[in-house]
Design a protein around this motif. Sequence first.
Motif, PDB file in Angstrom:
ATOM      1  N   ASP A 121      34.334  51.223  55.479  1.00 48.97           N
ATOM      2  CA  ASP A 121      35.037  50.240  54.655  1.00 48.97           C
ATOM      3  C   ASP A 121      35.939  50.934  53.644  1.00 48.97           C
ATOM      4  N   ARG A 122      35.502  52.067  53.109  1.00 50.32           N
ATOM      5  CA  ARG A 122      36.320  52.799  52.153  1.00 50.32           C
ATOM      6  C   ARG A 122      37.563  53.392  52.819  1.00 50.32           C
ATOM      7  N   TRP A 123      37.405  53.865  54.046  1.00 52.59           N
ATOM      8  CA  TRP A 123      38.521  54.529  54.713  1.00 52.59           C
ATOM      9  C   TRP A 123      39.425  53.552  55.456  1.00 52.59           C
ATOM     10  N   CYS A 124      38.837  52.643  56.200  1.00 49.08           N
ATOM     11  CA  CYS A 124      39.639  51.728  57.013  1.00 49.08           C
ATOM     12  C   CYS A 124      40.437  50.777  56.145  1.00 49.08           C
ATOM     13  N   SER A 125      39.825  50.211  55.120  1.00 50.65           N
ATOM     14  CA  SER A 125      40.522  49.249  54.271  1.00 50.65           C
ATOM     15  C   SER A 125      41.698  49.898  53.557  1.00 50.65           C
ATOM     16  N   SER A 126      41.466  51.076  52.997  1.00 48.19           N
ATOM     17  CA  SER A 126      42.562  51.754  52.298  1.00 48.19           C
ATOM     18  C   SER A 126      43.643  52.190  53.273  1.00 48.19           C
ATOM     19  N   GLY A 127      43.231  52.559  54.492  1.00 52.19           N
ATOM     20  CA  GLY A 127      44.193  53.044  55.478  1.00 52.19           C
ATOM     21  C   GLY A 127      45.245  52.031  55.859  1.00 52.19           C
ATOM     22  N   ILE A 128      44.916  50.744  55.792  1.00 47.02           N
ATOM     23  CA  ILE A 128      45.899  49.713  56.134  1.00 47.02           C
ATOM     24  C   ILE A 128      46.194  48.789  54.954  1.00 47.02           C
ATOM     25  N   GLY A 129      45.824  49.213  53.756  1.00 44.27           N
ATOM     26  CA  GLY A 129      46.187  48.475  52.564  1.00 44.27           C
ATOM     27  C   GLY A 129      45.467  47.165  52.363  1.00 44.27           C
ATOM     28  N   LEU A 130      44.227  47.068  52.858  1.00 42.15           N
ATOM     29  CA  LEU A 130      43.436  45.851  52.679  1.00 42.15           C
ATOM     30  C   LEU A 130      42.389  46.058  51.586  1.00 42.15           C
ATOM     31  N   PRO A 131      41.950  44.974  50.944  1.00 45.67           N
ATOM     32  CA  PRO A 131      40.879  45.109  49.946  1.00 45.67           C
ATOM     33  C   PRO A 131      39.567  45.482  50.624  1.00 45.67           C
ATOM     34  N   ARG A 132      38.733  46.201  49.885  1.00 47.52           N
ATOM     35  CA  ARG A 132      37.437  46.590  50.430  1.00 47.52           C
ATOM     36  C   ARG A 132      36.538  45.371  50.570  1.00 47.52           C
TER      37      ARG A 132
END
Length: 535
Positions: free
Chosen positions: A217-228
Amino acid sequence: MKVAKACQQCREGKRKCIRDLSNTACLPCQKRTITNCTLLKKVRGASIAPPTLAPIQVPSPGTCIGRFELSDGIAQELVESYLTKVHHRPHSLFHPPTLREDVRENRVSRVLLFAICSLGSRFSAAESIRQLETTLTVAAKRLLLQDLENICLENIQACILVANLCAAESNPASEALFFGIANSMMEIIRLPSPTPGESLVSRETKRRVWWSLFMADRWCSSGIGLPRRLRDFDRAVDLPMSEGIFDSLVAGQSVLPCPWKPGLWAHMVTLVQLFGPIQDLNQRCAEHDLDDAEIDSTVHGISLQLQSWEQMLPVDDRFSEEALHQYQEEGLGGPFVALHLGFHHYSTLLYFQFLEPRRPSTPQTQLYIDRCKHHASSYSRLLRLSRQRQNCEAVYPTVGHMAVVSSSVLLHTLLFGEESELPQARSGLNSNFEALVELRQYWANLASMIDRLVTFQNVCLLSMSTKQRTHELDRWMVRFLIEHALPLEERPYIFAQSGTAFERETMSVNAKWLTEQGRFTDFSVSNLVDEPDIL
């Protein structure tokens, strides 16, 4: 009348009955060539059998995926490759001894087996095995989607693996989708809540799956600019135990053989909890949502937490070559390297904004600049060391993104640093680039990461001509540093469109001048081939 889910043969043999959507008999019966599997029985005169998969055209040779099979030997080889190269790095989903036994006894569902083997196939020395990657990936996705309403731990593990496969294919939307499904399944079955009489292996596996989703969740969300999706301290979940203790457990064991202690993944978890606040800080700085005093206070607070994390590590888990050798002997050299690569990456992101010289100076500015350069260089040195040590490799995709971020700081040193700093910066850049090229053999998305590094250097060359800020923490830089799965756009203040003759001339002139000054490095594969002794 309730129909039994397991066939009679598996119930009598106390085996796990695994249905295969592409066949009529269960997998254990197929394995044992049992022809009278009760899943084939007639009910009310009609033959009941699971639906078959429609043929799928894929680049790899062979039959349709609905009938695709792996030999026992190849399956065990690829699972071992996965455990050696990937497991305990971006995720920790299995108890290795149990997984090996389940694969040998054909107790692993095809969707899980295919997903694991797709990840493991990339590291095979045999081209014929590497070519199975596409077939295995498509098969895993197809089988998972057909069984998506089966909400269980095994399908959560499959969703995580398929999400990783999507990320490797540069498909971040599908990556986020499958991680989202895994999170929803986790909430529905209330993972990792224990069940009565549950073994230590089962309980610890659930715990590791939960924390793997937290990490993703920390990596995937930030990777595409989504909230955690998962808050930093969303719920009280125990940390994972030592990998050595975990691996020593046997099926059914209910009492630990020695006192509990945290392992490498426990340290990764406590470290990644600081990643979210670092992301938030950089986002808010880029949006000018914080004044200088708030920025300095926040950076100071997180820096103290990072220092505390490092100081509270057990002595044997702090980085040293002796500790690396010890973990290498235990078969955990790769996870040990992954832990410390993450520490250097998060620290680099925290201090990155202080590289911009036009930023308001404070008494701590130079200290933060020095720390940023230290962690970027340390990342490069550790990555190089891991490639020189057998069974210590860090070869999962996010290593590539972290190497690009490290290189962006080393580029700053190469462009603007003191003469005495140049040899180390140049060596680190070349080493990082060599690692990126090596990773590209395994993961398709590494090509775009290499492009991002080249783009960053080009932006620096253009910015120098217009006296713009090469390392300013604006929205473009946040996209470069954190939103690694999204394409880079034109930087707002660059005066010409990419690829124009004027830009090419500007970059060529600046590159020539910097080369004469010993401040330019050529990111090209041919350069690595021509200079094999670069390390």
